[in-house]
Design a protein around this motif. Structure first.
Motif, PDB file in Angstrom:
ATOM      1  N   HIS A   1      -9.483 -17.265  43.122  1.00  0.00           N
ATOM      2  CA  HIS A   1      -8.442 -16.262  42.942  1.00  0.00           C
ATOM      3  C   HIS A   1      -7.326 -16.881  42.107  1.00  0.00           C
ATOM      4  CE1 HIS A   1      -5.603 -13.099  43.721  1.00  0.00           C
ATOM      5  NE2 HIS A   1      -4.736 -14.015  44.105  1.00  0.00           N
ATOM      6  N   GLY A   2      -6.948 -16.222  41.036  1.00  0.00           N
ATOM      7  CA  GLY A   2      -5.969 -16.791  40.108  1.00  0.00           C
ATOM      8  C   GLY A   2      -4.675 -16.014  40.037  1.00  0.00           C
ATOM      9  N   GLY A   3      -4.319 -15.364  41.121  1.00  0.00           N
ATOM     10  CA  GLY A   3      -3.008 -14.715  41.157  1.00  0.00           C
ATOM     11  C   GLY A   3      -3.019 -13.235  40.853  1.00  0.00           C
ATOM     12  N   GLU A   4      -4.001 -12.783  40.076  1.00  0.00           N
ATOM     13  CA  GLU A   4      -4.016 -11.363  39.716  1.00  0.00           C
ATOM     14  C   GLU A   4      -4.430 -10.543  40.934  1.00  0.00           C
ATOM     15  OE1 GLU A   4      -5.680 -13.743  37.859  1.00  0.00           O
ATOM     16  OE2 GLU A   4      -4.047 -13.879  36.391  1.00  0.00           O
ATOM     17  N   THR A   5      -3.654  -9.515  41.227  1.00  0.00           N
ATOM     18  CA  THR A   5      -3.990  -8.677  42.391  1.00  0.00           C
ATOM     19  C   THR A   5      -4.234  -7.246  41.939  1.00  0.00           C
ATOM     20  OG1 THR A   5      -1.631  -8.422  42.793  1.00  0.00           O
ATOM     21  CG2 THR A   5      -2.800 -10.013  44.166  1.00  0.00           C
TER      22      THR A   5
ATOM     23  N   VAL B   1      -5.232 -14.202  30.480  1.00  0.00           N
ATOM     24  CA  VAL B   1      -5.045 -14.666  31.851  1.00  0.00           C
ATOM     25  C   VAL B   1      -6.414 -14.923  32.473  1.00  0.00           C
ATOM     26  CG1 VAL B   1      -2.793 -13.597  32.256  1.00  0.00           C
ATOM     27  CG2 VAL B   1      -4.876 -12.348  32.826  1.00  0.00           C
ATOM     28  N   GLY B   2      -6.485 -15.969  33.302  1.00  0.00           N
ATOM     29  CA  GLY B   2      -7.735 -16.284  33.976  1.00  0.00           C
ATOM     30  C   GLY B   2      -8.547 -17.359  33.280  1.00  0.00           C
ATOM     31  N   ASP B   3      -7.975 -18.042  32.294  1.00  0.00           N
ATOM     32  CA  ASP B   3      -8.701 -19.112  31.588  1.00  0.00           C
ATOM     33  C   ASP B   3      -9.000 -20.304  32.495  1.00  0.00           C
ATOM     34  OD1 ASP B   3      -9.094 -17.949  29.159  1.00  0.00           O
ATOM     35  OD2 ASP B   3      -7.481 -19.020  28.126  1.00  0.00           O
TER      36      ASP B   3
END
Ligand SMILES: Nc1ncnc2c1ncn2[C@@H]1O[C@H](COP(=O)(O)OP(=O)(O)OP(=O)(O)O)[C@@H](O)[C@H]1O
Ligand SMILES: [Mg+2]
Length: 118
Positions: free
Chosen positions: A36-40, A86-88
């Motif tokens: 999980h990389g913070g994006e909700t 985002v998400g790299d």
């Protein structure tokens, strides 16, 4: 010595492996992971809006290196893995106390990528 742990997009794995090879980095472990990389994502429920912690498929690389190879390893991962979206992913550098090559009994920097790689 350091253990470089990188979480990357699965579709960037081939590019990262090529980039590491060109940087003379040898010896690594690859695992499929979820992260999980913070994006909700906002999900509507009958009691109101709740937030869902989405899990994405990622690839985890673990690379044990001598000090000489820490920065080249990081540079190679970034060069292969970066899309700019985002998400790299992320790179963690951990201290390593000891490394043993099981076949020969060699230890520490002799047991990881040599400076003059073949
Ligand atoms: N603090 C962390 N600890 C452990 N793993 C993490 C952490 N941050 C990210 N990850 C892992 O990296 C993956 C990708 O994260 P991601 O690229 O979204 O990080 P980010 O810091 O949010 O960067 P970006 O702003 O580009 O999204 C996650 O799915 C998770 O597996
Ligand atoms: Mg993120």
């Amino acid at each position: 010595m350091k253990l470089v742990v990188a979480i990357i997009r699965p579709e960037r794995l081939t590019a990262v492996l090529e980039s590491l090879y060109r940087a003379d980095v040898r010896g690594l472990t690859v695992s499929k992971v979820q992260g999980h990389g913070g994006e909700t994502e906002h999900v509507e429920t009958y009691r109101g809006t709740t937030v869902k912690m989405d899990l994405q498929q990622k690839v985890r690389l673990e690379i044990g290196v001598s000090e000489h190879f820490v920065q080249p390893t990081i540079d190679a991962i970034v060069a292969g893995a970066r899309t700019g979206d985002v998400g790299d992913g992320k790179i963690f550098v951990l201290p390593v106390e000891r490394i043993v090559r099981i076949r020969t009994g060699e230890t520490d920097t002799s047991a990881v990528t040599p400076v003059a790689a073949d």
